[in-house]
Design an enzyme around this catalytic site. Structure first.
Site, PDB file in Angstrom:
ATOM      1  N   ASP A  14       0.856  -1.185   0.000  1.00  0.00           N
ATOM      2  CA  ASP A  14       0.000   0.000   0.000  1.00  0.00           C
ATOM      3  C   ASP A  14       0.896   1.240   0.000  1.00  0.00           C
ATOM      4  O   ASP A  14       1.684   1.435   0.925  1.00  0.00           O
ATOM      5  CB  ASP A  14      -0.888  -0.036   1.251  1.00  0.00           C
ATOM      6  CG  ASP A  14      -1.884   1.103   1.297  1.00  0.00           C
ATOM      7  OD1 ASP A  14      -1.841   1.975   0.411  1.00  0.00           O
ATOM      8  OD2 ASP A  14      -2.700   1.124   2.241  1.00  0.00           O
ATOM      9  N   ASP A  61      -3.220   2.460  -5.740  1.00  0.00           N
ATOM     10  CA  ASP A  61      -2.044   2.463  -4.883  1.00  0.00           C
ATOM     11  C   ASP A  61      -1.867   1.200  -4.062  1.00  0.00           C
ATOM     12  O   ASP A  61      -0.977   1.122  -3.234  1.00  0.00           O
ATOM     13  CB  ASP A  61      -2.083   3.681  -3.955  1.00  0.00           C
ATOM     14  CG  ASP A  61      -3.324   3.687  -3.073  1.00  0.00           C
ATOM     15  OD1 ASP A  61      -4.366   3.212  -3.522  1.00  0.00           O
ATOM     16  OD2 ASP A  61      -3.225   4.152  -1.935  1.00  0.00           O
ATOM     17  N   GLU A  62      -2.726   0.217  -4.270  1.00  0.00           N
ATOM     18  CA  GLU A  62      -2.601  -1.015  -3.483  1.00  0.00           C
ATOM     19  C   GLU A  62      -2.547  -2.229  -4.404  1.00  0.00           C
ATOM     20  O   GLU A  62      -3.203  -2.257  -5.435  1.00  0.00           O
ATOM     21  CB  GLU A  62      -3.804  -1.166  -2.538  1.00  0.00           C
ATOM     22  CG  GLU A  62      -3.944  -0.024  -1.564  1.00  0.00           C
ATOM     23  CD  GLU A  62      -5.166  -0.157  -0.665  1.00  0.00           C
ATOM     24  OE1 GLU A  62      -5.634  -1.291  -0.468  1.00  0.00           O
ATOM     25  OE2 GLU A  62      -5.643   0.874  -0.179  1.00  0.00           O
TER      26      GLU A  62
END
Ligand SMILES: [Mg+2]
Lengths: 83, 413
Positions: free
Chosen positions: B9, B105-106
């Site tokens: 993350d 973003d993960e």
């Protein structure tokens, strides 16, 4: 020390494999600096001026400098001129 | 063999990218804002320093600046966020081809086989974290565990720039005391209902009767019971741009209730911006839109509709989403959370079924897509004329003098 991102014109050597290698930089005042040697090529972020790209550690006139290829545009970490 | 799963993350993704691009921002409170100059622009993302002032995602710039007058506001650069997202995934592919993105973003990574045990998983996680920091200038929080749910939980436990292991052996001694709503899939409303039954922490959920949970929540009850007991066995599903989401959605929970259509429209426009950009990234168009609305009593309602012409345009999606909202929502209660999702995605090049004669809708659509193409240009083009001409404003919900001159932006969950 403050730094700024300076985009430069770069002379490239392209070999038969399509591999590119910077051979010279044209500075803002038009002066051409030849790259004597490439010490290292790696992916890296520029902590001084921001952004990231393929970072070449190059020798120019006896000094070591970083030269970044940022998605096709090239920049160096220049010392900001204080005014 | 036990699996080794990582959840990577990127911390404060939008704000961190802005700092990576401009190191002068480092050490300052930063907020990425849809429309920084307008007092009704809203905060899309912020860094830890700004969070320290109590600034919340989705609050207005006006109110954020009141909390922190020296707040530095920057405009979003979605194209660049996309690029950094792609670059991070390229780094992950050096370690495994099994990567499942979750938002920009993960990502989950399955390192089973490459890492022979948890310790090796932690060592590789540290290597990945350091590589991303060196190459992109961004920090990661990585959770390492034997299933996806715990890997995700681990990445939430220590931030920023950290690796957290949730070991298979005796995992409840590590996570048993955490709030049950920390588990993915247990939202605020489920968490609230669990509280009613005296379940607050993961250990309580794990030892609760599976059958009772099943009666209370249906299939979902059994699911969360399995999660708490480390029995999640869902695979890391390989997704590339070919197989990427059948939908692109973006949602937000507002810090204050949304009281009127104007406020909802503003949020929908911002949400749609990221949806539109993901469609461009995937090379797809949306043929339908789904909206999900949660009111302040946490009742969730969902509506969907088809689009006359498939589109990538954030503005078209926002407009349709808002029309759907206006037609469907009865305003019994103020709105707490809004999600906009593009569905029925078709490839950009796929000919859509349209009538022989180019309809006005299609022309409008092409115009909107053109408008959306250039982000730098977007503000000028989203000037008041276009917005005033929009059908959405003719339904009378939005008073003319309050015409939202909002620059579309994206919002993080
Ligand atoms: Mg993140």
């Amino acid at each position: 020390m403050k730094y700024e991102k300076i985009y430069v014109s770069v002379g490239l050597n392209v070999d038969t494999e399509g591999e590119i290698r910077p051979v010279a930089i044209r500075w803002r005042n038009g002066k051409i600096y030849e790259i004597d040697k490439i010490r290292q090529k790696t992916c890296a972020a520029s902590l001084k001026v921001g952004g990231r790209g393929i970072r070449y550690t190059v020798m120019i006139e006896g000094k070591e400098r970083y030269l970044f290829n940022e998605e096709g545009r090239w920049f160096v970490e220049g010392k900001a001129v204080s005014n | 063999m036990n699996r080794v799963i990582l959840h990577c993350d990127m911390n404060n993704f939008y704000a961190s990218v802005e700092c990576a691009l401009n190191p002068e921002l480092k050490g300052k409170p930063i907020a990425v804002c849809g429309d920084a100059e307008e007092r009704h622009g809203i905060v899309l993302a912020k860094n830890y320093i700004a969070s320290g002032y109590g600034i919340k995602t989705a609050e207005t710039v006006f109110s954020a600046k009141r909390k922190c007058p020296e707040l530095v506001t920057v405009r979003p650069h979605f194209d660049i966020y996309m690029r950094y997202s792609r670059l991070a995934r390229e780094i992950y592919t050096r370690y495994t081809p099994l990567i499942e993105p979750f938002g920009l973003d993960e990502c989950w990574l399955d390192l089973t086989g490459r890492a022979l045990n948890e310790g090796e998983g932690v060592a590789l996680a540290n290597e990945i974290k350091n590589t991303v920091k060196r190459e992109l200038g961004l920090t990661l929080s990585i959770g390492v565990s034997f299933n996806k749910v715990f890997a995700k939980l681990g990445s939430d436990m220590k931030k920023p720039d950290a690796v957290t292991l949730i070991p298979q052996k005796d995992f409840l001694s590590v996570i048993g005391g955490l709030s049950a709503s920390e588990l993915i899939g247990i939202g605020g409303s489920t968490g609230a209902r669990l509280n009613v039954y005296g379940i607050e922490i993961i250990a309580e959920l794990a030892s609760f009767s599976k059958n009772m949970l099943n009666q209370m929540f249906g299939k979902c009850g059994e699911q969360i019971w399995k999660y708490a007991n480390g029995l999640d066995d869902s695979p890391v599903t390989l997704r590339d741009t070919e197989a990427i989401d059948k939908s692109a959605g973006n949602g937000i929970t507002a810090p204050c209730d949304l009281e009127n259509g104007d406020e909802v429209w503003k949020v929908m426009l911002e949400l749609s911006e990221e949806v539109g950009h993901r469609l461009v990234l995937y090379g797809k168009r949306a043929a339908g839109v789904v909206i999900q609305i949660k009111d302040n009593a946490l009742n969730v309602k969902q509506w969907q509709c088809q689009l006359e012409c498939p589109t990538q345009s954030a503005y078209e999606i926002a407009k349709r989403a808002f029309r759907l909202f206006s037609e469907s929502y009865s305003w019994d209660k103020p709105v707490r959370a809004v999600t906009v999702r593009a569905i029925n995605l078709v490839y950009e090049g796929e000919p859509s079924q349209i009538s022989m004669f180019s309809s006005d809708g299609e022309k409008e659509n092409q115009r909107s897509e053109k408008i959306d193409k250039s982000l730098d240009d977007i503000r000028a083009r989203f000037g008041s004329d276009i917005i005033k001409n929009a059908a959405v404003l003719e339904n009378g919900k939005i008073p003319k003098e309050k015409t939202p001159s909002v620059l579309p932006g994206g919002i993080r969950k």
